[in-house]
Design a protein around this motif. Structure first.
Motif, PDB file in Angstrom:
ATOM      1  N   ALA A 114       0.846  -1.196   0.000  1.00 39.68           N
ATOM      2  CA  ALA A 114       0.000   0.000   0.000  1.00 39.68           C
ATOM      3  C   ALA A 114       0.879   1.243   0.000  1.00 39.68           C
ATOM      4  O   ALA A 114       1.876   1.307   0.716  1.00 39.68           O
ATOM      5  N   ILE A 115       0.495   2.194  -0.827  1.00 40.02           N
ATOM      6  CA  ILE A 115       1.166   3.485  -0.917  1.00 40.02           C
ATOM      7  C   ILE A 115       0.152   4.520  -0.447  1.00 40.02           C
ATOM      8  O   ILE A 115      -0.930   4.635  -1.028  1.00 40.02           O
ATOM      9  N   ARG A 116       0.500   5.242   0.612  1.00 34.97           N
ATOM     10  CA  ARG A 116      -0.414   6.265   1.137  1.00 34.97           C
ATOM     11  C   ARG A 116       0.301   7.613   1.154  1.00 34.97           C
ATOM     12  O   ARG A 116       1.402   7.719   1.692  1.00 34.97           O
ATOM     13  N   LEU A 117      -0.338   8.611   0.586  1.00 37.21           N
ATOM     14  CA  LEU A 117       0.168   9.979   0.617  1.00 37.21           C
ATOM     15  C   LEU A 117      -0.913  10.862   1.217  1.00 37.21           C
ATOM     16  O   LEU A 117      -2.060  10.835   0.752  1.00 37.21           O
ATOM     17  N   VAL A 118      -0.541  11.602   2.247  1.00 37.38           N
ATOM     18  CA  VAL A 118      -1.488  12.499   2.905  1.00 37.38           C
ATOM     19  C   VAL A 118      -0.877  13.890   2.900  1.00 37.38           C
ATOM     20  O   VAL A 118       0.167  14.119   3.524  1.00 37.38           O
ATOM     21  N   LEU A 119      -1.548  14.800   2.213  1.00 41.16           N
ATOM     22  CA  LEU A 119      -1.075  16.173   2.097  1.00 41.16           C
ATOM     23  C   LEU A 119      -1.868  17.071   3.030  1.00 41.16           C
ATOM     24  O   LEU A 119      -3.094  17.071   3.009  1.00 41.16           O
ATOM     25  N   SER A 120      -1.146  17.807   3.855  1.00 39.99           N
ATOM     26  CA  SER A 120      -1.761  18.826   4.708  1.00 39.99           C
ATOM     27  C   SER A 120      -1.108  20.162   4.356  1.00 39.99           C
ATOM     28  O   SER A 120      -0.238  20.229   3.493  1.00 39.99           O
ATOM     29  N   ASP A 121      -1.500  21.214   5.052  1.00 43.91           N
ATOM     30  CA  ASP A 121      -0.895  22.523   4.794  1.00 43.91           C
ATOM     31  C   ASP A 121       0.570  22.555   5.208  1.00 43.91           C
ATOM     32  O   ASP A 121       1.353  23.327   4.669  1.00 43.91           O
ATOM     33  N   GLU A 122       0.936  21.724   6.177  1.00 41.13           N
ATOM     34  CA  GLU A 122       2.291  21.764   6.723  1.00 41.13           C
ATOM     35  C   GLU A 122       3.246  20.730   6.134  1.00 41.13           C
ATOM     36  O   GLU A 122       4.448  20.958   6.087  1.00 41.13           O
ATOM     37  N   ALA A 123       2.709  19.567   5.742  1.00 37.08           N
ATOM     38  CA  ALA A 123       3.608  18.482   5.356  1.00 37.08           C
ATOM     39  C   ALA A 123       2.932  17.486   4.432  1.00 37.08           C
ATOM     40  O   ALA A 123       1.707  17.445   4.315  1.00 37.08           O
ATOM     41  N   LEU A 124       3.770  16.693   3.803  1.00 39.18           N
ATOM     42  CA  LEU A 124       3.311  15.546   3.032  1.00 39.18           C
ATOM     43  C   LEU A 124       3.822  14.309   3.752  1.00 39.18           C
ATOM     44  O   LEU A 124       5.021  14.176   4.006  1.00 39.18           O
ATOM     45  N   GLN A 125       2.906  13.430   4.101  1.00 37.83           N
ATOM     46  CA  GLN A 125       3.253  12.150   4.723  1.00 37.83           C
ATOM     47  C   GLN A 125       3.213  11.089   3.632  1.00 37.83           C
ATOM     48  O   GLN A 125       2.210  10.962   2.921  1.00 37.83           O
ATOM     49  N   VAL A 126       4.285  10.346   3.491  1.00 35.83           N
ATOM     50  CA  VAL A 126       4.378   9.287   2.491  1.00 35.83           C
ATOM     51  C   VAL A 126       4.667   7.984   3.225  1.00 35.83           C
ATOM     52  O   VAL A 126       5.654   7.893   3.956  1.00 35.83           O
ATOM     53  N   SER A 127       3.792   6.992   3.033  1.00 33.81           N
ATOM     54  CA  SER A 127       3.995   5.681   3.660  1.00 33.81           C
ATOM     55  C   SER A 127       3.859   4.596   2.611  1.00 33.81           C
ATOM     56  O   SER A 127       2.908   4.603   1.835  1.00 33.81           O
ATOM     57  N   ILE A 128       4.806   3.695   2.626  1.00 37.75           N
ATOM     58  CA  ILE A 128       4.751   2.516   1.762  1.00 37.75           C
ATOM     59  C   ILE A 128       4.883   1.324   2.702  1.00 37.75           C
ATOM     60  O   ILE A 128       5.843   1.229   3.472  1.00 37.75           O
TER      61      ILE A 128
END
Length: 186
Positions: A114-128
């Protein structure tokens, strides 16, 4: 004297015109094949569609192609408009996901990734994350060339990279701080 040199050269090349043409065609075919390989390598390093299609579309295509090649189910879950990201961030994320999928195929007995990308105003979280056999001793970023490359790319953007156990396998996570352009107010 010129006749002696010509005679030696003629004897040194005991092939017919047909053989020379066939050899030239074989060389041209080999050069064409090498050109195709180089173009494929360049596309894997930085896909041409990254600018035209955007990061989400390129990662979706990467996940689908990888799933077909390796027979490992791969989910891509983006949250947020990833197309607002700067080019260095898009390239870093693409290469990171690419390296992680390569490592899953090479070193894991995973059936799912699973590849998850979560974009917020402060950061991008990338999880594989995968559901394969996590090694008894977890790899550290910087111990292999691929992991070292990921660590350096993430650090160059002021981010952090961690590798640890996931729900069922191994998880690679990056936190990339962002300076997104301000949205104009009406």
């Amino acid at each position: 004297r010129d006749r002696d040199v010509t005679g030696v050269q003629t004897c040194a090349l005991p092939i017919s015109v047909e053989q020379a043409v066939a050899s030239a065609r074989a060389i041209a075919d080999a050069a064409g094949h090498m050109h195709d390989i180089a173009r494929g390598m360049l596309a894997r390093l930085r896909p041409a569609g990254l600018d035209e299609l955007g990061l989400s579309a390129c990662l979706q295509e990467l996940a689908e192609d990888w799933e077909q090649r390796h027979g490992i189910e791969c989910a891509f879950v983006p949250q947020g408009d990833l197309d607002v990201l700067d080019e260095p961030v898009r390239i870093t994320v693409y290469r990171m996901v690419q390296e992680c999928l390569s490592n899953i195929a090479r070193h894991s007995s995973a059936r799912h990734a699973a590849i998850r990308l979560v974009l917020s105003d402060e950061a991008l979280q990338v999880s594989i994350e995968d559901d394969g056999d996590a090694p008894a001793t977890l790899p550290q970023a910087g111990t292999g060339l691929g992991l070292l490359g990921m660590k350096e790319r993430v650090a160059a953007l002021g981010g952090t990279l961690s590798i640890g156990p996931g729900h069922h396998g191994l998880r690679v996570h990056a936190n990339l701080p962002l300076c997104l352009p301000a949205t104009p107010t009406p």
